[in-house]
Design a protein around this motif. Structure first.
Motif, PDB file in Angstrom:
ATOM      1  N   ALA A  11      12.589   0.310  -7.439  1.00 29.73           N
ATOM      2  CA  ALA A  11      13.059  -0.420  -6.265  1.00 29.73           C
ATOM      3  C   ALA A  11      14.104   0.356  -5.499  1.00 29.73           C
ATOM      4  O   ALA A  11      14.256   0.193  -4.300  1.00 29.73           O
ATOM      5  N   MET A  12      14.834   1.226  -6.177  1.00 27.49           N
ATOM      6  CA  MET A  12      15.902   1.958  -5.518  1.00 27.49           C
ATOM      7  C   MET A  12      15.425   3.267  -4.907  1.00 27.49           C
ATOM      8  O   MET A  12      16.133   3.888  -4.129  1.00 27.49           O
ATOM      9  N   SER A  13      14.196   3.708  -5.247  1.00 25.33           N
ATOM     10  CA  SER A  13      13.773   5.040  -4.830  1.00 25.33           C
ATOM     11  C   SER A  13      12.755   5.054  -3.711  1.00 25.33           C
ATOM     12  O   SER A  13      12.535   6.093  -3.099  1.00 25.33           O
ATOM     13  N   ASP A  14      12.103   3.936  -3.409  1.00 25.64           N
ATOM     14  CA  ASP A  14      11.112   3.943  -2.336  1.00 25.64           C
ATOM     15  C   ASP A  14      11.783   4.333  -1.021  1.00 25.64           C
ATOM     16  O   ASP A  14      12.825   3.796  -0.669  1.00 25.64           O
ATOM     17  N   PRO A  15      11.211   5.302  -0.264  1.00 24.06           N
ATOM     18  CA  PRO A  15      11.869   5.790   0.951  1.00 24.06           C
ATOM     19  C   PRO A  15      11.940   4.774   2.088  1.00 24.06           C
ATOM     20  O   PRO A  15      12.762   4.909   2.989  1.00 24.06           O
ATOM     21  N   ASP A  16      11.085   3.762   2.054  1.00 23.17           N
ATOM     22  CA  ASP A  16      11.083   2.756   3.118  1.00 23.17           C
ATOM     23  C   ASP A  16      12.006   1.605   2.724  1.00 23.17           C
ATOM     24  O   ASP A  16      11.744   0.910   1.734  1.00 23.17           O
ATOM     25  N   PRO A  17      13.085   1.379   3.470  1.00 21.96           N
ATOM     26  CA  PRO A  17      14.009   0.302   3.096  1.00 21.96           C
ATOM     27  C   PRO A  17      13.369  -1.069   3.096  1.00 21.96           C
ATOM     28  O   PRO A  17      13.730  -1.930   2.297  1.00 21.96           O
ATOM     29  N   VAL A  18      12.404  -1.300   3.991  1.00 27.95           N
ATOM     30  CA  VAL A  18      11.713  -2.585   3.997  1.00 27.95           C
ATOM     31  C   VAL A  18      10.860  -2.724   2.744  1.00 27.95           C
ATOM     32  O   VAL A  18      10.823  -3.783   2.102  1.00 27.95           O
ATOM     33  N   PRO A  91      22.934   1.083  -1.587  1.00 30.13           N
ATOM     34  CA  PRO A  91      22.370   2.278  -0.948  1.00 30.13           C
ATOM     35  C   PRO A  91      23.089   3.574  -1.325  1.00 30.13           C
ATOM     36  O   PRO A  91      22.463   4.635  -1.349  1.00 30.13           O
ATOM     37  N   VAL A  92      24.381   3.511  -1.597  1.00 37.08           N
ATOM     38  CA  VAL A  92      25.097   4.729  -1.974  1.00 37.08           C
ATOM     39  C   VAL A  92      24.621   5.209  -3.340  1.00 37.08           C
ATOM     40  O   VAL A  92      24.376   6.400  -3.559  1.00 37.08           O
ATOM     41  N   THR A  93      24.478   4.274  -4.267  1.00 36.62           N
ATOM     42  CA  THR A  93      23.977   4.617  -5.598  1.00 36.62           C
ATOM     43  C   THR A  93      22.585   5.220  -5.509  1.00 36.62           C
ATOM     44  O   THR A  93      22.275   6.211  -6.168  1.00 36.62           O
ATOM     45  N   ARG A  94      21.740   4.645  -4.669  1.00 38.45           N
ATOM     46  CA  ARG A  94      20.389   5.178  -4.517  1.00 38.45           C
ATOM     47  C   ARG A  94      20.406   6.595  -3.974  1.00 38.45           C
ATOM     48  O   ARG A  94      19.676   7.469  -4.449  1.00 38.45           O
ATOM     49  N   LEU A  95      21.256   6.833  -2.993  1.00 38.56           N
ATOM     50  CA  LEU A  95      21.350   8.165  -2.408  1.00 38.56           C
ATOM     51  C   LEU A  95      21.819   9.190  -3.438  1.00 38.56           C
ATOM     52  O   LEU A  95      21.256  10.284  -3.543  1.00 38.56           O
ATOM     53  N   VAL A  96      22.845   8.843  -4.198  1.00 35.04           N
ATOM     54  CA  VAL A  96      23.362   9.775  -5.207  1.00 35.04           C
ATOM     55  C   VAL A  96      22.325   9.984  -6.309  1.00 35.04           C
ATOM     56  O   VAL A  96      22.135  11.104  -6.798  1.00 35.04           O
ATOM     57  N   ASN A  97      21.649   8.903  -6.721  1.00 33.08           N
ATOM     58  CA  ASN A  97      20.570   9.050  -7.699  1.00 33.08           C
ATOM     59  C   ASN A  97      19.508  10.025  -7.199  1.00 33.08           C
ATOM     60  O   ASN A  97      19.008  10.874  -7.941  1.00 33.08           O
ATOM     61  N   THR A  98      19.139   9.888  -5.933  1.00 33.87           N
ATOM     62  CA  THR A  98      18.142  10.777  -5.338  1.00 33.87           C
ATOM     63  C   THR A  98      18.598  12.228  -5.390  1.00 33.87           C
ATOM     64  O   THR A  98      17.819  13.131  -5.730  1.00 33.87           O
ATOM     65  N   ALA A  99      19.865  12.451  -5.045  1.00 34.99           N
ATOM     66  CA  ALA A  99      20.396  13.813  -5.058  1.00 34.99           C
ATOM     67  C   ALA A  99      20.404  14.400  -6.461  1.00 34.99           C
ATOM     68  O   ALA A  99      19.996  15.550  -6.675  1.00 34.99           O
ATOM     69  N   LEU A 100      20.850  13.614  -7.435  1.00 35.54           N
ATOM     70  CA  LEU A 100      21.018  14.128  -8.797  1.00 35.54           C
ATOM     71  C   LEU A 100      19.695  14.235  -9.551  1.00 35.54           C
ATOM     72  O   LEU A 100      19.486  15.183 -10.311  1.00 35.54           O
ATOM     73  N   ASP A 101      18.818  13.261  -9.351  1.00 32.27           N
ATOM     74  CA  ASP A 101      17.553  13.252 -10.093  1.00 32.27           C
ATOM     75  C   ASP A 101      16.419  13.946  -9.361  1.00 32.27           C
ATOM     76  O   ASP A 101      15.514  14.495  -9.994  1.00 32.27           O
ATOM     77  N   GLU A 250      23.589   5.201   8.222  1.00 31.84           N
ATOM     78  CA  GLU A 250      25.054   5.195   8.185  1.00 31.84           C
ATOM     79  C   GLU A 250      25.580   5.563   6.808  1.00 31.84           C
ATOM     80  O   GLU A 250      26.607   6.249   6.680  1.00 31.84           O
ATOM     81  N   VAL A 251      24.886   5.142   5.760  1.00 31.36           N
ATOM     82  CA  VAL A 251      25.285   5.516   4.402  1.00 31.36           C
ATOM     83  C   VAL A 251      25.169   7.027   4.219  1.00 31.36           C
ATOM     84  O   VAL A 251      26.083   7.680   3.691  1.00 31.36           O
TER      85      VAL A 251
END
Length: 262
Positions: A11-18, A91-101, A250-251
Motif C-alpha cells: 500500500a505504501m509503494s504503489d506510485p499512484d496515490p489514488v 508519505p515521508v515514510t514511503r518516500l524514504v522507504n523507496t529511497a532505501l529499499d 510537496e513531500v
C-alpha cells in the motif's frame, strides 16, 4: 513491528496515490502498537524509535536519514498515527522507504530512467493552436529550456503535437551530466518523484539545481491542465487526483530541501 511494516509495503509503494488509497481502503489497518516516538542515533544515521526500538523498512533496512529535519518529519508522521497505522497518511515514510529499499541498490537505473524521461519531456511538446495557449506555453517553458541550454549545455528540440521528436545525443549527455550532481538515494528518489508527478524531468532538474522553486515547478507543470480547466472546467475526481499528486509533490520537494540543506 517488522512484519507489520512488511504487510504495509504494498500500500505504501504503489506510485499512484489514488491507487494506494484504494488498496488501503480494501484492507484492515493494523493497530498502533507503540506509545512513544522519538529520534535516536542508529545504523545509517538518525532513526525513528518506537518505544525505544528502531523502525525498519519493509526490506528490513534501518529507517535512517542523515538530516535532522527529515528525521523530525518521519518522527512526526509516526507520532501522528491514531489507534491504527494508516500508510496513506505516511508519505515521508514511503518516500524514504523507496529511497532505501529501491533506489539505493539501483541508483544507475533510476538515474537512467530520469534521463529517458527528459528525452520525451512534456515541455518540449507544444500546441500549434489556439494562439493564446501557444503563447502561454512559450512564456512558461521557454525560459526553462534556455536555462538548460545556457547553463547545462542541454539544447532540446521542440516539437508540435504528440509526434515523437528524437533529442540530440549531446543534449541528453549534458542533461545526464547535470543529474550526476545528485548521487544520494534520497536525492534521486525526490527528483524521480518530482519528475513523474509533473511529467517533466527538465522541470525536476531545474528545481534540483535551484533554478526554480517548488511552487513555480508545480505551476509550470500544469499549464496545459489549467488551460483546460479555465475553458471547460474540471470534475471532482480529477480535482481529487490533482490534490493527491500535489501532496506527494510537496513531500518530495520538502524532503529534497532537507537532504540538500536548501
Amino acid at each position: 513491528m517488522r512484519d507489520i511494516l512488511s504487510d504495509l509495503s504494498d500500500a505504501m509503494s504503489d506510485p499512484d496515490p489514488v491507487r494506494r488509497a484504494q488498496i488501503q481502503m480494501k484492507r484492515p489497518l493494523p493497530k498502533r502498537f507503540y506509545k512513544d516516538v522519538s529520534i535516536g542515533e542508529g545504523e545509517g544515521g538518525l532513526t525513528v524509535l518506537l518505544d525505544g526500538r528502531p523502525v525498519r523498512t519493509p526490506a528490513k533496512r534501518p529507517l535512517a536519514v542523515a538530516s535532522a529535519s527529515l528525521a523530525e518529519r518521519l518522527r512526526a508522521e509516526w507520532d501522528a498515527q491514531g489507534e491504527e497505522i494508516d500508510p496513506a497518511k505516511m508519505p515521508v515514510t514511503r518516500l524514504v522507504n523507496t529511497a532505501l529499499d529501491g533506489v539505493a541498490d539501483n541508483a544507475d537505473a533510476v538515474r537512467d530512467e530520469i534521463v529517458r524521461f527528459a528525452g520525451t519531456d512534456m515541455i518540449c511538446y507544444r500546441a500549434d493552436s489556439p494562439e493564446r495557449l501557444v503563447a502561454i506555453q512559450q512564456a512558461a517553458w521557454d525560459p526553462v529550456l534556455e536555462w538548460a541550454a545556457d547553463v547545462l549545455g542541454a539544447r532540446f528540440i521542440l516539437a508540435e503535437g504528440v509526434i515523437h521528436q528524437e533529442q540530440p545525443a549531446q543534449a541528453m549527455e549534458a542533461f545526464a551530466a547535470a543529474l550526476e550532481k545528485f548521487g544520494s538515494p534520497l536525492e534521486l528518489a525526490c527528483i524521480h518523484t518530482v519528475t513523474t508527478l509533473t511529467g517533466s524531468a527538465i522541470l525536476a532538474l531545474a528545481f534540483a539545481h535551484g533554478r526554480l522553486d517548488a511552487e513555480t515547478v508545480w505551476t509550470l507543470a500544469h499549464v496545459d491542465e489549467d488551460w483546460q480547466i479555465e475553458h471547460w472546467g474540471t470534475d471532482e475526481e480529477a480535482f481529487r487526483r490533482r490534490e493527491l499528486r500535489r501532496q506527494e509533490f510537496e513531500v518530495a520537494a520538502a524532503a529534497f530541501g532537507d537532504v540538500t540543506g536548501r
